[in-house]
Design a protein around this motif. Structure first.
Motif, PDB file in Angstrom:
ATOM      1  N   ARG A 135       0.850  -1.188   0.000  1.00 27.36           N
ATOM      2  CA  ARG A 135       0.000   0.000   0.000  1.00 27.36           C
ATOM      3  C   ARG A 135       0.889   1.244   0.000  1.00 27.36           C
ATOM      4  O   ARG A 135       1.859   1.330   0.748  1.00 27.36           O
ATOM      5  N   PHE A 136       0.545   2.216  -0.846  1.00 27.21           N
ATOM      6  CA  PHE A 136       1.297   3.459  -0.937  1.00 27.21           C
ATOM      7  C   PHE A 136       0.363   4.626  -0.605  1.00 27.21           C
ATOM      8  O   PHE A 136      -0.577   4.905  -1.346  1.00 27.21           O
ATOM      9  N   SER A 137       0.606   5.297   0.499  1.00 23.84           N
ATOM     10  CA  SER A 137      -0.275   6.399   0.924  1.00 23.84           C
ATOM     11  C   SER A 137       0.548   7.505   1.567  1.00 23.84           C
ATOM     12  O   SER A 137       0.571   7.641   2.788  1.00 23.84           O
ATOM     13  N   PRO A 138       1.215   8.324   0.772  1.00 25.68           N
ATOM     14  CA  PRO A 138       2.026   9.415   1.319  1.00 25.68           C
ATOM     15  C   PRO A 138       1.159  10.550   1.859  1.00 25.68           C
ATOM     16  O   PRO A 138      -0.039  10.628   1.541  1.00 25.68           O
ATOM     17  N   PRO A 139       1.728  11.448   2.667  1.00 22.94           N
ATOM     18  CA  PRO A 139       0.979  12.639   3.079  1.00 22.94           C
ATOM     19  C   PRO A 139       0.485  13.414   1.861  1.00 22.94           C
ATOM     20  O   PRO A 139       1.145  13.439   0.804  1.00 22.94           O
ATOM     21  N   LEU A 140      -0.658  14.051   2.010  1.00 20.57           N
ATOM     22  CA  LEU A 140      -1.288  14.729   0.883  1.00 20.57           C
ATOM     23  C   LEU A 140      -0.590  16.020   0.493  1.00 20.57           C
ATOM     24  O   LEU A 140      -0.950  16.638  -0.513  1.00 20.57           O
ATOM     25  N   VAL A 141       0.423  16.420   1.261  1.00 24.23           N
ATOM     26  CA  VAL A 141       1.191  17.621   0.931  1.00 24.23           C
ATOM     27  C   VAL A 141       2.283  17.335  -0.090  1.00 24.23           C
ATOM     28  O   VAL A 141       3.009  18.234  -0.502  1.00 24.23           O
ATOM     29  N   ILE A 142       2.421  16.103  -0.522  1.00 21.24           N
ATOM     30  CA  ILE A 142       3.472  15.730  -1.453  1.00 21.24           C
ATOM     31  C   ILE A 142       3.348  16.518  -2.758  1.00 21.24           C
ATOM     32  O   ILE A 142       2.251  16.778  -3.248  1.00 21.24           O
ATOM     33  N   THR A 143       4.493  16.923  -3.302  1.00 21.47           N
ATOM     34  CA  THR A 143       4.504  17.708  -4.535  1.00 21.47           C
ATOM     35  C   THR A 143       4.686  16.795  -5.749  1.00 21.47           C
ATOM     36  O   THR A 143       5.050  15.617  -5.625  1.00 21.47           O
ATOM     37  N   GLU A 144       4.471  17.363  -6.923  1.00 19.00           N
ATOM     38  CA  GLU A 144       4.655  16.581  -8.145  1.00 19.00           C
ATOM     39  C   GLU A 144       6.110  16.132  -8.287  1.00 19.00           C
ATOM     40  O   GLU A 144       6.390  15.001  -8.693  1.00 19.00           O
ATOM     41  N   GLU A 145       7.040  17.010  -7.949  1.00 14.38           N
ATOM     42  CA  GLU A 145       8.455  16.633  -8.016  1.00 14.38           C
ATOM     43  C   GLU A 145       8.744  15.451  -7.089  1.00 14.38           C
ATOM     44  O   GLU A 145       9.436  14.496  -7.475  1.00 14.38           O
ATOM     45  N   GLU A 146       8.193  15.510  -5.879  1.00 15.15           N
ATOM     46  CA  GLU A 146       8.422  14.425  -4.923  1.00 15.15           C
ATOM     47  C   GLU A 146       7.758  13.117  -5.366  1.00 15.15           C
ATOM     48  O   GLU A 146       8.315  12.030  -5.157  1.00 15.15           O
ATOM     49  N   ILE A 147       6.582  13.229  -5.956  1.00 13.28           N
ATOM     50  CA  ILE A 147       5.912  12.026  -6.477  1.00 13.28           C
ATOM     51  C   ILE A 147       6.801  11.329  -7.506  1.00 13.28           C
ATOM     52  O   ILE A 147       6.979  10.099  -7.492  1.00 13.28           O
ATOM     53  N   HIS A 148       7.367  12.107  -8.403  1.00 13.82           N
ATOM     54  CA  HIS A 148       8.213  11.508  -9.435  1.00 13.82           C
ATOM     55  C   HIS A 148       9.490  10.914  -8.843  1.00 13.82           C
ATOM     56  O   HIS A 148       9.940   9.839  -9.278  1.00 13.82           O
ATOM     57  N   ILE A 149      10.079  11.597  -7.856  1.00 13.49           N
ATOM     58  CA  ILE A 149      11.266  11.052  -7.190  1.00 13.49           C
ATOM     59  C   ILE A 149      10.935   9.692  -6.578  1.00 13.49           C
ATOM     60  O   ILE A 149      11.693   8.723  -6.706  1.00 13.49           O
ATOM     61  N   CYS A 150       9.790   9.622  -5.910  1.00 14.05           N
ATOM     62  CA  CYS A 150       9.393   8.379  -5.238  1.00 14.05           C
ATOM     63  C   CYS A 150       9.036   7.288  -6.241  1.00 14.05           C
ATOM     64  O   CYS A 150       9.344   6.112  -6.026  1.00 14.05           O
ATOM     65  N   CYS A 151       8.401   7.659  -7.331  1.00 17.00           N
ATOM     66  CA  CYS A 151       8.110   6.677  -8.374  1.00 17.00           C
ATOM     67  C   CYS A 151       9.410   6.146  -8.981  1.00 17.00           C
ATOM     68  O   CYS A 151       9.498   4.960  -9.338  1.00 17.00           O
TER      69      CYS A 151
END
Length: 412
Positions: free
Chosen positions: A385-401
């Motif tokens: 399950r992947f559920s990061p805090p909702l404050v995550i930015t688009e840049e951070e989403i891509h880093i994590c992906c």
């Protein structure tokens, strides 16, 4: 003398003095801010669990922390033996926010579910006219509503039930996402007073029912004068890209259960919301909690919901979830031998790992992700399950992906 790390020492101390009722990843967290947490050795991680969706507003959000500290200096607890000046405003705020006439604050999510069940049964005896002691609740398989002895009585997970019986009667279990079973059960059992379910089953692996399922289920409930209880403890407060997951079907629960992110992850707060016809069935002395509705919880609740609105975190959850699932689908196409499914809404998502010698279990993949700086947790053996805090930015989403992709692609 053997020198052990601070992480090892902390883990060993928990093992020695604490109950062994959890199996955490071997990381010891010491601080957090936004989407990040740090461990004993100062290593930084992206938090893709958010304390099971309790930290929607990000770790240690300054507005929430400020509200909590200011109130803590003034008054923290009165019990409900007396009024306090913070509970009424919080009750008004949450009722207006979600569109209900009454709210009842508790502490944990499990307490709130127990409260909702009591409300439904009290309503059944006072308003529906059921014989005292007969009111039954319909639930679905794969459910997770908490771990009290009352709530595990209708769990279908042996891990929750084995060795804890006898179980409480008064529940009927039907398949999830099965409207025919719901209608047949309600038609045959006039003693049923409520239908309790999660709009998305989180612990079961982020299982999502068909579009329109909740709408049709609510219509069936109305037909048989049965109350629809929706547990949005994990899915509510913007997690799925809507204020509530049930908003996707345009359904307003007769009894709504909230928790987790209601406090921004700084202390236990839960609440049950419904209208007067149900809530006022319970009278003084029939239900309560020493800490439920305390002044500290009240101000934190308002601050947490204000952050959701001010920072448009629900909209961000929807947008970032679209990006995340697109990246995971692309990864699945590259490694169909390792990923069998991608699903989710907003920032509540999951991937299914195909078991085998290459991958091991989802836990093994989570260990590999941890070493790369991303924290998540398996649910069941082969789902992450992947559920990061909702404050995550688009840049951070891509880093994590990218991190997830690197780990998956490195499995040979």
């Amino acid at each position: 003398m053997e020198i052990i790390s601070a992480t090892q020492a902390a883990i060993e101390k928990e093992k020695k003095y604490g109950a062994h009722n959890y199996s955490p990843l071997p990381v010891v967290l010491t601080s957090g801010k936004g989407v990040n947490v740090w461990d004993e050795e100062g290593n930084k991680y992206y938090d893709f669990l958010s304390a099971y969706s309790a930290v929607n507003q990000g770790h240690c959000h300054p507005s929430i922390i400020e509200a909590m500290i200011n109130q803590a200096k003034t008054l923290t607890l009165t019990s409900r033996a007396f009024y306090n000046d913070k509970l009424g405003p919080a009750e008004e705020y949450i009722c207006r926010y979600f569109g209900y006439e009454k709210s009842l604050f508790m502490n944990s999510g499990a307490e709130a579910v127990e409260t909702a069940i009591k409300l439904a049964r009290k309503w059944a005896y006072k308003k529906k006219g059921l014989t005292p002691g007969s009111a039954a609740i319909v639930v679905v398989d794969g459910n997770f509503h908490g771990r009290t002895t009352g709530l595990i009585s209708f769990s279908t997970d042996p891990m929750s039930t084995d060795g804890f019986g006898p179980m409480m009667p008064g529940y009927h279990i039907i398949p999830y996402n099965d409207l025919a079973s719901l209608e047949n059960t309600l038609a045959q059992r006039p003693e049923i007073c409520a239908f309790l379910l999660e709009p998305i089953q989180g612990e079961a692996g982020v299982l999502i029912p068909d579009d329109g399922y909740l709408t049709a289920a609510h219509d069936i409930c109305k037909k048989y004068n049965v109350k629809l209880i929706i547990d949005e403890i994990q899915t509510g407060i913007g997690r799925t890209g809507k204020r509530l997951a049930s908003d996707y079907d345009g359904v307003k629960a007769d009894i709504l259960i909230l928790g987790k992110a209601l406090s921004g992850g700084v202390l236990p707060v839960s609440a049950v919301l419904c209208d007067d016809d149900i809530m006022l069935c319970i009278q003084p002395g029939e239900h309560g909690s020493t800490f439920g509705g305390n002044p500290l919880a009240a101000v934190v609740t308002i601050a947490s919901l204000e952050v959701m609105e001010r920072e448009a975190l629900t909209d961000n959850s929807f947008a970032m979830g679209e990006i995340f699932r697109a990246r995971m689908q692309a990864l699945k196409e590259k490694r169909p031998d390792l990923i069998s499914a991608v699903r989710g809404k907003g920032l509540l998502n999951a991937i299914d790992i195909i078991p085998g010698e290459k991958t091991g279990t989802a836990y093994n993949v989570c260990l590999a992700l941890m070493k790369k700086g991303l924290l998540s947790k398996p649910t069941h053996q082969h789902t992450i399950r992947f559920s990061p805090p909702l404050v995550i930015t688009e840049e951070e989403i891509h880093i994590c992906c990218d991190i997830i992709g690197d780990v998956i692609m490195s499995i040979k």
